[in-house]
Scaffold this active site. Structure first.
Site, mmCIF file in Angstrom:
data_model
loop_
_atom_site.group_PDB
_atom_site.id
_atom_site.type_symbol
_atom_site.label_atom_id
_atom_site.label_comp_id
_atom_site.label_asym_id
_atom_site.label_seq_id
_atom_site.Cartn_x
_atom_site.Cartn_y
_atom_site.Cartn_z
ATOM 1 N N ASN A 8 0.855 -1.187 0.000
ATOM 2 C CA ASN A 8 0.000 0.000 0.000
ATOM 3 C C ASN A 8 0.895 1.242 0.000
ATOM 4 O O ASN A 8 1.475 1.589 1.016
ATOM 5 C CB ASN A 8 -0.896 -0.024 1.247
ATOM 6 C CG ASN A 8 -1.730 1.230 1.380
ATOM 7 O OD1 ASN A 8 -1.860 2.019 0.441
ATOM 8 N ND2 ASN A 8 -2.310 1.423 2.566
ATOM 9 N N TRP A 9 0.960 1.893 -1.146
ATOM 10 C CA TRP A 9 1.876 3.037 -1.279
ATOM 11 C C TRP A 9 1.316 4.288 -0.605
ATOM 12 O O TRP A 9 2.012 5.298 -0.509
ATOM 13 C CB TRP A 9 2.157 3.322 -2.751
ATOM 14 C CG TRP A 9 3.008 2.277 -3.421
ATOM 15 C CD1 TRP A 9 3.579 1.178 -2.827
ATOM 16 C CD2 TRP A 9 3.400 2.227 -4.805
ATOM 17 N NE1 TRP A 9 4.287 0.457 -3.763
ATOM 18 C CE2 TRP A 9 4.185 1.085 -4.982
ATOM 19 C CE3 TRP A 9 3.141 3.049 -5.908
ATOM 20 C CZ2 TRP A 9 4.730 0.735 -6.223
ATOM 21 C CZ3 TRP A 9 3.677 2.701 -7.149
ATOM 22 C CH2 TRP A 9 4.464 1.559 -7.290
ATOM 23 N N LYS A 10 0.052 4.270 -0.225
ATOM 24 C CA LYS A 10 -0.599 5.455 0.365
ATOM 25 C C LYS A 10 -0.373 6.674 -0.555
ATOM 26 O O LYS A 10 -0.384 6.513 -1.771
ATOM 27 C CB LYS A 10 -0.081 5.693 1.778
ATOM 28 C CG LYS A 10 -0.164 4.436 2.638
ATOM 29 C CD LYS A 10 0.054 4.691 4.085
ATOM 30 C CE LYS A 10 0.071 3.370 4.828
ATOM 31 N NZ LYS A 10 0.024 3.529 6.265
ATOM 32 N N HIS A 93 -9.554 0.878 4.775
ATOM 33 C CA HIS A 93 -8.276 1.050 5.470
ATOM 34 C C HIS A 93 -8.500 1.961 6.685
ATOM 35 O O HIS A 93 -9.322 2.879 6.636
ATOM 36 C CB HIS A 93 -7.252 1.671 4.516
ATOM 37 C CG HIS A 93 -5.867 1.669 5.075
ATOM 38 N ND1 HIS A 93 -5.431 2.618 5.965
ATOM 39 C CD2 HIS A 93 -4.835 0.811 4.902
ATOM 40 C CE1 HIS A 93 -4.182 2.353 6.310
ATOM 41 N NE2 HIS A 93 -3.791 1.245 5.682
ATOM 42 N N GLU A 95 -6.929 4.370 7.793
ATOM 43 C CA GLU A 95 -6.769 5.805 7.517
ATOM 44 C C GLU A 95 -8.030 6.369 6.861
ATOM 45 O O GLU A 95 -8.393 7.524 7.100
ATOM 46 C CB GLU A 95 -5.509 6.041 6.658
ATOM 47 C CG GLU A 95 -4.251 5.877 7.493
ATOM 48 C CD GLU A 95 -3.019 5.425 6.725
ATOM 49 O OE1 GLU A 95 -2.987 5.525 5.491
ATOM 50 O OE2 GLU A 95 -2.076 4.951 7.391
ATOM 51 N N GLU A 162 -5.317 -5.500 10.418
ATOM 52 C CA GLU A 162 -4.331 -4.447 10.659
ATOM 53 C C GLU A 162 -4.641 -3.772 11.993
ATOM 54 O O GLU A 162 -5.458 -2.830 12.035
ATOM 55 C CB GLU A 162 -4.384 -3.408 9.536
ATOM 56 C CG GLU A 162 -4.066 -3.977 8.167
ATOM 57 C CD GLU A 162 -3.522 -2.903 7.241
ATOM 58 O OE1 GLU A 162 -2.426 -3.099 6.723
ATOM 59 O OE2 GLU A 162 -4.177 -1.865 7.054
ATOM 60 N N GLY A 168 2.157 2.044 10.815
ATOM 61 C CA GLY A 168 3.049 3.194 10.690
ATOM 62 C C GLY A 168 3.730 3.582 11.996
ATOM 63 O O GLY A 168 4.307 4.658 12.109
ATOM 64 N N SER A 200 3.363 -2.315 10.305
ATOM 65 C CA SER A 200 4.818 -2.268 10.498
ATOM 66 C C SER A 200 5.524 -3.570 10.102
ATOM 67 O O SER A 200 6.456 -4.009 10.781
ATOM 68 C CB SER A 200 5.150 -1.877 11.947
ATOM 69 O OG SER A 200 4.666 -0.571 12.215
ATOM 70 N N GLY A 221 2.864 -1.165 4.302
ATOM 71 C CA GLY A 221 2.830 0.260 3.973
ATOM 72 C C GLY A 221 4.238 0.774 3.715
ATOM 73 O O GLY A 221 4.802 0.603 2.634
ATOM 74 N N GLY A 222 4.841 1.376 4.746
ATOM 75 C CA GLY A 222 6.150 2.026 4.616
ATOM 76 C C GLY A 222 7.215 1.194 3.925
ATOM 77 O O GLY A 222 7.942 1.692 3.060
HETATM 78 C C1 PEP Z 1 -0.840 -0.024 5.984
HETATM 79 O O1 PEP Z 1 -0.984 1.152 5.744
HETATM 80 O O2 PEP Z 1 -1.689 -0.819 5.555
HETATM 81 C C2 PEP Z 1 0.299 -0.447 6.784
HETATM 82 C C3 PEP Z 1 0.288 -1.651 7.254
HETATM 83 O O3 PEP Z 1 1.317 0.477 6.987
HETATM 84 P P1 PEP Z 1 2.754 0.203 7.665
HETATM 85 O O4 PEP Z 1 3.303 -1.071 7.070
HETATM 86 O O5 PEP Z 1 3.564 1.398 7.307
HETATM 87 O O6 PEP Z 1 2.513 0.061 9.131
#
Ligand code: PEP
Length: 245
Positions: A8-10, A93, A95, A162, A168, A200, A221-222
């Protein structure tokens, strides 16, 4: 079974940097027997779809609206995504739920619309830190599954567990914590549904997570923003699934 590794590049990667990412990742993907999907921002999707056309990398969207068309400024429909070459779509999600106020009712409508159009939805669910600390995790998960999946056929759905406190933050759920919730979701849905872990995930913890019996892959994500770290997570998934065979 193959691991599903989703990135997920956000709100990251322009069309140009997204295309470069696909070229770099594809250069390493020769013998990768995994389902790999990236979720770019809307405007980056066309260039990424084009770059990924002859590769094994699939493309998803991070969101969509549930109506087919009309006066919904700033929104994108399932049919538009499908026509743009998108296969998957993230729905609900945290967010979207927390920053943009998406309700379970809206998420339910989006899921139905995505499935009707032939997209594969990745439904995100997870508890807040206070819910975990007060022993409410499974109640929260059950509530979200009941509300979001009301009247929905789960056959073509992927679930992403999640925990919000792990997104994050650098604070990953332990493999045991994640497995406990994945086992619960799997039993609740009667099995047969892919369940990803997200929060994470990094090359250093991906193997320990994906080797758990009910963890079918990861939503990253990151650590999905750079081809080399994302590729290391894919490799960790392959190793874990080799062991689970
Ligand atoms: C996400 O946004 O779905 C996520 C899991 O982010 P991160 O890996 O950065 O925690």
């Amino acid at each position: 079974m193959r691991p599903l590794v989703a990135g997920n590049w956000k709100m990251n990667h322009t069309p140009t940097s997204g295309e470069t990412f696909i070229k770099e990742l594809d250069g390493r993907m020769d013998k990768v027997d995994a389902d790999v999907v990236v979720f770019p921002p809307f405007v980056t999707i066309p260039r990424v779809v084009e770059a990924a056309r002859k590769t094994r990398i699939k493309v998803g969207a991070q969101n969509m609206f549930w109506k087919d068309k009309g006066a919904f400024t700033g929104e994108v429909s399932a049919e538009m995504l499908l026509d743009a070459g998108v296969e998957y779509v993230i729905i609900g999600h945290s967010e979207r739920r927390n920053i943009f106020g998406e309700s379970d009712e809206l998420i339910n409508l989006k899921l139905k619309s995505a499935l009707k159009a032939g997209l594969k939805p990745v439904l995100c669910i997870g508890e807040k830190l206070e819910e975990r600390e007060s022993g409410m995790t499974m109640d929260r998960i059950k509530f979200q599954l009941n509300a979001d999946l009301s009247g929905v056929d789960v056959e073509n759905i992927v679930i992403a567990y999640e925990p919000i406190w792990a997104i994050g933050t650098g604070r990953t759920a332990t493999p045991e914590q994640a497995e406990e919730v994945h086992g619960f979701i799997s039993e609740f849905l009667g099995g047969g549904v892919k369940i990803l872990y997200g929060g994470s995930v990094k090359p250093t913890n991906a193997y320990q997570l994906m080797v758990q019996p009910h963890i079918d892959g990861v939503l990253v994500g990151g650590a999905s923003l750079k081809p080399d770290t994302f590729y290391d997570i894919i490799l960790a998934g392959l190793k874990a699934f080799e062991e689970k065979r």
